[in-house]
Enzyme design. Structure first.
Site, PDB file in Angstrom:
ATOM      1  N   SER A 158      -1.978   0.673   8.536  1.00  0.00           N
ATOM      2  CA  SER A 158      -2.385   2.060   8.281  1.00  0.00           C
ATOM      3  C   SER A 158      -3.891   2.247   8.057  1.00  0.00           C
ATOM      4  O   SER A 158      -4.296   2.919   7.115  1.00  0.00           O
ATOM      5  CB  SER A 158      -1.609   2.619   7.078  1.00  0.00           C
ATOM      6  OG  SER A 158      -0.228   2.582   7.345  1.00  0.00           O
ATOM      7  N   ARG A 204       2.993  -2.275   8.523  1.00  0.00           N
ATOM      8  CA  ARG A 204       1.820  -1.793   9.259  1.00  0.00           C
ATOM      9  C   ARG A 204       0.636  -1.715   8.304  1.00  0.00           C
ATOM     10  O   ARG A 204       0.812  -1.718   7.083  1.00  0.00           O
ATOM     11  CB  ARG A 204       2.088  -0.437   9.929  1.00  0.00           C
ATOM     12  CG  ARG A 204       2.637   0.606   9.013  1.00  0.00           C
ATOM     13  CD  ARG A 204       2.798   1.949   9.721  1.00  0.00           C
ATOM     14  NE  ARG A 204       3.286   2.925   8.773  1.00  0.00           N
ATOM     15  CZ  ARG A 204       4.569   3.211   8.566  1.00  0.00           C
ATOM     16  NH1 ARG A 204       5.504   2.622   9.298  1.00  0.00           N
ATOM     17  NH2 ARG A 204       4.937   4.084   7.664  1.00  0.00           N
ATOM     18  N   ASN A 257      -4.034  11.068   4.640  1.00  0.00           N
ATOM     19  CA  ASN A 257      -3.161  11.650   3.601  1.00  0.00           C
ATOM     20  C   ASN A 257      -3.389  13.147   3.374  1.00  0.00           C
ATOM     21  O   ASN A 257      -2.566  13.807   2.737  1.00  0.00           O
ATOM     22  CB  ASN A 257      -3.304  10.900   2.273  1.00  0.00           C
ATOM     23  CG  ASN A 257      -2.603   9.556   2.250  1.00  0.00           C
ATOM     24  OD1 ASN A 257      -2.993   8.635   1.540  1.00  0.00           O
ATOM     25  ND2 ASN A 257      -1.544   9.406   3.049  1.00  0.00           N
ATOM     26  N   SER A 306      -5.649   7.918   1.806  1.00  0.00           N
ATOM     27  CA  SER A 306      -6.250   7.633   3.113  1.00  0.00           C
ATOM     28  C   SER A 306      -6.808   8.902   3.756  1.00  0.00           C
ATOM     29  O   SER A 306      -6.463  10.021   3.353  1.00  0.00           O
ATOM     30  CB  SER A 306      -5.198   7.008   4.035  1.00  0.00           C
ATOM     31  OG  SER A 306      -4.321   8.009   4.509  1.00  0.00           O
ATOM     32  N   ASP A 345       2.636   1.461  -1.411  1.00  0.00           N
ATOM     33  CA  ASP A 345       3.483   2.418  -0.698  1.00  0.00           C
ATOM     34  C   ASP A 345       4.851   2.519  -1.376  1.00  0.00           C
ATOM     35  O   ASP A 345       5.316   1.556  -1.982  1.00  0.00           O
ATOM     36  CB  ASP A 345       3.628   1.942   0.757  1.00  0.00           C
ATOM     37  CG  ASP A 345       4.131   3.050   1.665  1.00  0.00           C
ATOM     38  OD1 ASP A 345       4.191   4.221   1.225  1.00  0.00           O
ATOM     39  OD2 ASP A 345       4.479   2.742   2.813  1.00  0.00           O
ATOM     40  N   GLY A 346       5.460   3.681  -1.235  1.00  0.00           N
ATOM     41  CA  GLY A 346       6.842   3.851  -1.698  1.00  0.00           C
ATOM     42  C   GLY A 346       7.006   4.725  -2.923  1.00  0.00           C
ATOM     43  O   GLY A 346       8.128   4.859  -3.436  1.00  0.00           O
ATOM     44  N   GLU A 396      -4.520 -12.977   5.181  1.00  0.00           N
ATOM     45  CA  GLU A 396      -3.088 -13.221   5.265  1.00  0.00           C
ATOM     46  C   GLU A 396      -2.405 -11.912   4.870  1.00  0.00           C
ATOM     47  O   GLU A 396      -2.953 -11.151   4.067  1.00  0.00           O
ATOM     48  CB  GLU A 396      -2.675 -14.323   4.280  1.00  0.00           C
ATOM     49  CG  GLU A 396      -3.342 -15.660   4.507  1.00  0.00           C
ATOM     50  CD  GLU A 396      -2.815 -16.372   5.741  1.00  0.00           C
ATOM     51  OE1 GLU A 396      -1.600 -16.270   6.009  1.00  0.00           O
ATOM     52  OE2 GLU A 396      -3.625 -17.017   6.431  1.00  0.00           O
ATOM     53  N   ARG A 436       7.968  14.160  -5.656  1.00  0.00           N
ATOM     54  CA  ARG A 436       7.157  13.021  -5.217  1.00  0.00           C
ATOM     55  C   ARG A 436       6.064  12.654  -6.227  1.00  0.00           C
ATOM     56  O   ARG A 436       5.734  11.484  -6.416  1.00  0.00           O
ATOM     57  CB  ARG A 436       6.531  13.318  -3.850  1.00  0.00           C
ATOM     58  CG  ARG A 436       7.553  13.485  -2.750  1.00  0.00           C
ATOM     59  CD  ARG A 436       6.891  13.870  -1.441  1.00  0.00           C
ATOM     60  NE  ARG A 436       5.903  12.891  -1.044  1.00  0.00           N
ATOM     61  CZ  ARG A 436       6.180  11.726  -0.437  1.00  0.00           C
ATOM     62  NH1 ARG A 436       7.433  11.421  -0.139  1.00  0.00           N
ATOM     63  NH2 ARG A 436       5.229  10.893  -0.121  1.00  0.00           N
TER      64      ARG A 436
HETATM   65  C1  FPP Z   1       2.054   5.919  -1.011  1.00  0.00           C
HETATM   66  O1  FPP Z   1       3.368   6.252  -1.355  1.00  0.00           O
HETATM   67  C2  FPP Z   1       1.146   6.197  -2.081  1.00  0.00           C
HETATM   68  C3  FPP Z   1       0.077   7.041  -2.017  1.00  0.00           C
HETATM   69  C4  FPP Z   1      -0.314   7.803  -0.835  1.00  0.00           C
HETATM   70  C5  FPP Z   1      -0.740   7.275  -3.185  1.00  0.00           C
HETATM   71  C6  FPP Z   1      -1.106   6.065  -3.989  1.00  0.00           C
HETATM   72  C7  FPP Z   1      -1.376   6.518  -5.333  1.00  0.00           C
HETATM   73  C8  FPP Z   1      -0.980   5.931  -6.466  1.00  0.00           C
HETATM   74  C9  FPP Z   1      -0.277   4.652  -6.579  1.00  0.00           C
HETATM   75  C10 FPP Z   1      -1.192   6.642  -7.719  1.00  0.00           C
HETATM   76  C11 FPP Z   1      -2.404   6.510  -8.454  1.00  0.00           C
HETATM   77  C12 FPP Z   1      -3.467   5.599  -8.076  1.00  0.00           C
HETATM   78  C13 FPP Z   1      -4.543   5.462  -8.865  1.00  0.00           C
HETATM   79  C14 FPP Z   1      -5.690   4.628  -8.462  1.00  0.00           C
HETATM   80  C15 FPP Z   1      -4.613   6.128 -10.161  1.00  0.00           C
HETATM   81  P1  FPP Z   1       4.102   7.353  -0.510  1.00  0.00           P
HETATM   82  O2  FPP Z   1       3.908   8.645  -1.168  1.00  0.00           O
HETATM   83  O3  FPP Z   1       3.637   7.310   0.915  1.00  0.00           O
HETATM   84  O4  FPP Z   1       5.578   6.889  -0.609  1.00  0.00           O
HETATM   85  P2  FPP Z   1       6.724   7.102   0.484  1.00  0.00           P
HETATM   86  O5  FPP Z   1       6.326   6.285   1.690  1.00  0.00           O
HETATM   87  O6  FPP Z   1       7.933   6.581  -0.197  1.00  0.00           O
HETATM   88  O7  FPP Z   1       6.798   8.573   0.774  1.00  0.00           O
END
Ligand code: FPP
Length: 243
Positions: free
Chosen positions: A197, A195, A69, A66, A21-22, A208, A34
């Site tokens: 999620s 959390r 998402n 998810s 996340d992040g 853990e 983003r």
């Molecule tokens: C959450 O950050 C991240 C995601 C919903 C996407 C995860 C995807 C990747 C790390 C990129 C690629 C993965 C692979 C397997 C190639 P967020 O967008 O919710 O961040 P925020 O909470 O700061 O808005």
């Protein structure tokens, strides 16, 4: 208390699951869109998978997208789907060569056909690998997974292949997307949110948890190693009283 009576520390976790996340906040802090953050996040994935063998981690499961998402803007969803496709195309050769076995969990029905073809192919060409088992959760939700598993289980009951009185925890486990994987020992979530999620709800019953402030694109192998060090000293009881 003799030395042998002391509770044994956990040692390195066999299976680590990560809620990455992040990415969005990381990009926003740099005045970027983003997707810039998601691209940086994708680069981290490779480093973290490659760090696993040296850290004693055999199974790594990452939450890439998810079932919730889809509520993001169409542009972000499309950008993420394209990123997954590109990532698979770019990384396949190295993953094959580096001993990484890749699996995907989640419902593939809603995913783009081209992406699903690439996912199937990646699973197939890495199927003989055994150094690290990386599982990517894509269009994955824990409740959705349990609902899909229950539907298949109910069908077996309806077909007379399974008796209701024979259904137990192990039976349901067999119908989950993760049926070939061990349960996660440790679940890490980056970016300061505490959390889960809808991630691996059934499988993480005794995991853990580690919630850290670092944003996913800043999550280095060194930070990963430090978390695993801390985990190694925890005592896991699985509901029992310590010896
Ligand atoms: C959450 O950050 C991240 C995601 C919903 C996407 C995860 C995807 C990747 C790390 C990129 C690629 C993965 C692979 C397997 C190639 P967020 O967008 O919710 O961040 P925020 O909470 O700061 O808005």
């Amino acid at each position: 208390m003799s030395k042998s009576d002391k509770a044994k520390p956990a040692g390195p976790p066999n299976h680590v699951a990560i809620i990455m996340d992040g990415n969005g906040r990381w990009a926003q802090a740099r005045g970027k869109p983003r997707l810039f953050g998601h691209r940086a996040g994708a680069k981290r994935v490779r480093q973290i998978v490659e760090a696993c063998p040296g850290l004693g981690v055999k199974y790594l499961t990452i939450f890439a997208f998810s079932t919730e998402n889809w509520k993001r803007t169409q542009a972000e969803v499309a950008g993420l789907m394209l990123l997954f496709r590109r990532y698979i195309k770019q990384e396949t050769k190295d993953m094959v060569g580096n001993g990484i076995r890749v699996r995907f969990i989640g419902d593939r029905i809603k995913l783009d056909k081209k992406l699903v073809t690439l996912m199937d192919k990646l699973e197939k060409v890495t199927a003989h690998n055994d150094l690290v088992h990386m599982t990517v959760a894509l269009n994955y939700g824990g409740r959705d997974e349990v609902a899909r598993a229950t539907k298949r289980l109910a069908q077996e009951v309806a077909d007379g292949k399974l008796k209701p009185e024979d259904v137990d925890e192990e039976t349901l486990t067999r119908f989950l997307d993760t049926h070939v994987l061990p349960d996660p020992d440790l679940v890490i979530r980056t970016s300061g949110e505490a959390r889960i999620s809808n991630f691996l709800l059934w499988q993480s019953a005794y995991a853990e948890y580690e919630f850290i402030d670092t944003l996913w694109p800043d999550f280095t192998p060194e930070i990963f190693a430090a978390i695993l060090d801390g985990y190694g000293n925890r005592e896991r009881r699985f509901g029992a009283v310590p010896k």
